[in-house]
Design a protein around this motif. Structure first.
Motif, PDB file in Angstrom:
ATOM      1  N   GLU A  88       0.839  -1.199   0.000  1.00 56.67           N
ATOM      2  CA  GLU A  88       0.000   0.000   0.000  1.00 56.67           C
ATOM      3  C   GLU A  88       0.876   1.252   0.000  1.00 56.67           C
ATOM      4  O   GLU A  88       0.649   2.193  -0.763  1.00 56.67           O
ATOM      5  N   GLU A  89       1.891   1.251   0.824  1.00 52.56           N
ATOM      6  CA  GLU A  89       2.825   2.372   0.897  1.00 52.56           C
ATOM      7  C   GLU A  89       3.544   2.559  -0.445  1.00 52.56           C
ATOM      8  O   GLU A  89       3.709   3.682  -0.924  1.00 52.56           O
ATOM      9  N   PHE A  90       3.952   1.453  -1.050  1.00 51.85           N
ATOM     10  CA  PHE A  90       4.626   1.497  -2.348  1.00 51.85           C
ATOM     11  C   PHE A  90       3.741   2.161  -3.394  1.00 51.85           C
ATOM     12  O   PHE A  90       4.197   3.027  -4.151  1.00 51.85           O
ATOM     13  N   LEU A  91       2.471   1.764  -3.445  1.00 51.11           N
ATOM     14  CA  LEU A  91       1.556   2.334  -4.435  1.00 51.11           C
ATOM     15  C   LEU A  91       1.309   3.819  -4.172  1.00 51.11           C
ATOM     16  O   LEU A  91       1.176   4.603  -5.113  1.00 51.11           O
ATOM     17  N   GLU A  92       1.257   4.206  -2.909  1.00 49.15           N
ATOM     18  CA  GLU A  92       1.041   5.609  -2.567  1.00 49.15           C
ATOM     19  C   GLU A  92       2.244   6.467  -2.943  1.00 49.15           C
ATOM     20  O   GLU A  92       2.095   7.630  -3.316  1.00 49.15           O
ATOM     21  N   GLN A  93       3.440   5.915  -2.848  1.00 48.64           N
ATOM     22  CA  GLN A  93       4.664   6.671  -3.100  1.00 48.64           C
ATOM     23  C   GLN A  93       5.051   6.726  -4.573  1.00 48.64           C
ATOM     24  O   GLN A  93       5.906   7.520  -4.956  1.00 48.64           O
ATOM     25  N   ASN A  94       4.465   5.875  -5.389  1.00 43.81           N
ATOM     26  CA  ASN A  94       4.824   5.799  -6.803  1.00 43.81           C
ATOM     27  C   ASN A  94       3.585   6.014  -7.670  1.00 43.81           C
ATOM     28  O   ASN A  94       2.496   5.597  -7.315  1.00 43.81           O
ATOM     29  N   THR A  95       3.798   6.643  -8.798  1.00 40.76           N
ATOM     30  CA  THR A  95       2.710   6.847  -9.749  1.00 40.76           C
ATOM     31  C   THR A  95       2.698   5.654 -10.687  1.00 40.76           C
ATOM     32  O   THR A  95       3.375   5.646 -11.715  1.00 40.76           O
ATOM     33  N   ILE A  96       1.943   4.642 -10.291  1.00 43.43           N
ATOM     34  CA  ILE A  96       1.916   3.390 -11.044  1.00 43.43           C
ATOM     35  C   ILE A  96       0.459   3.019 -11.297  1.00 43.43           C
ATOM     36  O   ILE A  96      -0.394   3.154 -10.414  1.00 43.43           O
ATOM     37  N   ARG A  97       0.202   2.538 -12.495  1.00 41.69           N
ATOM     38  CA  ARG A  97      -1.161   2.106 -12.814  1.00 41.69           C
ATOM     39  C   ARG A  97      -1.472   0.800 -12.101  1.00 41.69           C
ATOM     40  O   ARG A  97      -0.608  -0.060 -11.963  1.00 41.69           O
ATOM     41  N   VAL A  98      -2.733   0.676 -11.679  1.00 42.82           N
ATOM     42  CA  VAL A  98      -3.187  -0.529 -10.994  1.00 42.82           C
ATOM     43  C   VAL A  98      -4.475  -0.995 -11.660  1.00 42.82           C
ATOM     44  O   VAL A  98      -5.379  -0.199 -11.916  1.00 42.82           O
ATOM     45  N   LEU A  99      -4.537  -2.281 -11.953  1.00 38.38           N
ATOM     46  CA  LEU A  99      -5.731  -2.907 -12.508  1.00 38.38           C
ATOM     47  C   LEU A  99      -6.234  -3.899 -11.468  1.00 38.38           C
ATOM     48  O   LEU A  99      -5.489  -4.780 -11.043  1.00 38.38           O
ATOM     49  N   TYR A 100      -7.477  -3.730 -11.051  1.00 41.07           N
ATOM     50  CA  TYR A 100      -8.026  -4.573  -9.989  1.00 41.07           C
ATOM     51  C   TYR A 100      -8.757  -5.784 -10.550  1.00 41.07           C
ATOM     52  O   TYR A 100      -9.390  -5.708 -11.596  1.00 41.07           O
ATOM     53  N   LYS A 101      -8.612  -6.903  -9.835  1.00 46.91           N
ATOM     54  CA  LYS A 101      -9.332  -8.130 -10.157  1.00 46.91           C
ATOM     55  C   LYS A 101     -10.689  -8.052  -9.453  1.00 46.91           C
ATOM     56  O   LYS A 101     -10.743  -7.597  -8.318  1.00 46.91           O
ATOM     57  N   PRO A 102     -11.763  -8.541 -10.040  1.00 47.83           N
ATOM     58  CA  PRO A 102     -11.845  -9.047 -11.408  1.00 47.83           C
ATOM     59  C   PRO A 102     -11.625  -7.905 -12.402  1.00 47.83           C
ATOM     60  O   PRO A 102     -11.951  -6.753 -12.123  1.00 47.83           O
ATOM     61  N   PHE A 103     -11.054  -8.239 -13.535  1.00 45.55           N
ATOM     62  CA  PHE A 103     -10.663  -7.244 -14.509  1.00 45.55           C
ATOM     63  C   PHE A 103     -11.861  -6.533 -15.122  1.00 45.55           C
ATOM     64  O   PHE A 103     -12.820  -7.167 -15.534  1.00 45.55           O
ATOM     65  N   ASP A 104     -11.775  -5.236 -15.179  1.00 46.97           N
ATOM     66  CA  ASP A 104     -12.767  -4.395 -15.829  1.00 46.97           C
ATOM     67  C   ASP A 104     -12.287  -4.191 -17.265  1.00 46.97           C
ATOM     68  O   ASP A 104     -11.231  -3.601 -17.491  1.00 46.97           O
ATOM     69  N   ARG A 105     -13.050  -4.678 -18.216  1.00 47.25           N
ATOM     70  CA  ARG A 105     -12.634  -4.605 -19.627  1.00 47.25           C
ATOM     71  C   ARG A 105     -12.384  -3.165 -20.079  1.00 47.25           C
ATOM     72  O   ARG A 105     -11.462  -2.904 -20.845  1.00 47.25           O
ATOM     73  N   ASN A 106     -13.214  -2.229 -19.607  1.00 46.92           N
ATOM     74  CA  ASN A 106     -13.034  -0.833 -20.016  1.00 46.92           C
ATOM     75  C   ASN A 106     -11.727  -0.270 -19.467  1.00 46.92           C
ATOM     76  O   ASN A 106     -11.002   0.421 -20.185  1.00 46.92           O
ATOM     77  N   ALA A 107     -11.421  -0.555 -18.212  1.00 46.29           N
ATOM     78  CA  ALA A 107     -10.160  -0.078 -17.623  1.00 46.29           C
ATOM     79  C   ALA A 107      -8.975  -0.696 -18.350  1.00 46.29           C
ATOM     80  O   ALA A 107      -7.991  -0.010 -18.640  1.00 46.29           O
TER      81      ALA A 107
END
Length: 127
Positions: A88-107
């Motif tokens: 969580e800290e890593f994601l907050e400190q870096n500008t990185i794209r995240v895709l959540y499961k289950p996958f959203d086809r539009n995202a």
């Protein structure tokens, strides 16, 4: 478009791979060779599971970007949403794209379209 998927769950990786057709997709399981594969290949997108046994997604990302800083823009982390405090800290400190499961086809489509535009711009610029 060349895409790499790194996930410790084969079913998740295969599902994502099917969603990414007709692009060229390579799937690997996380291992000591994952870093080598990432750094030696030429990928437009690297989908990497956030939480994996052995080497975590953030560890792989950090090591890969130390060797090839230009890889930072290719990474997209995939997660089910439950992760450790360090992730969580890593994601907050870096500008990185995240895709959540289950996958959203539009995202997913938005991520791929952005990568295609970036690849086309690089080709036009002669990089």
């Amino acid at each position: 478009m060349e895409i790499l998927i790194i996930d410790d769950e084969p079913l998740v990786a295969k599902t994502l791979g099917r969603l990414l057709r007709p692009h060229s997709v390579r799937i690997i399981e996380p291992s000591t060779k994952a870093l080598e594969t990432v750094c030696e290949g030429t990928y437009d997108l690297i989908f990497c599971d956030l939480m994996m046994p052995g080497v975590s997604g953030p560890q792989l990302y950090t090591s890969a970007c130390e060797k090839k800083p230009e890889l930072a823009d290719q990474f997209v982390f995939i997660t089910g949403g439950a992760f450790s405090g360090s992730c969580e800290e890593f994601l907050e400190q870096n500008t990185i794209r995240v895709l959540y499961k289950p996958f959203d086809r539009n995202a997913l489509q938005e991520i791929v379209e952005a990568a295609v535009q970036t690849a086309v711009a690089r080709d036009v610029a002669g990089e």
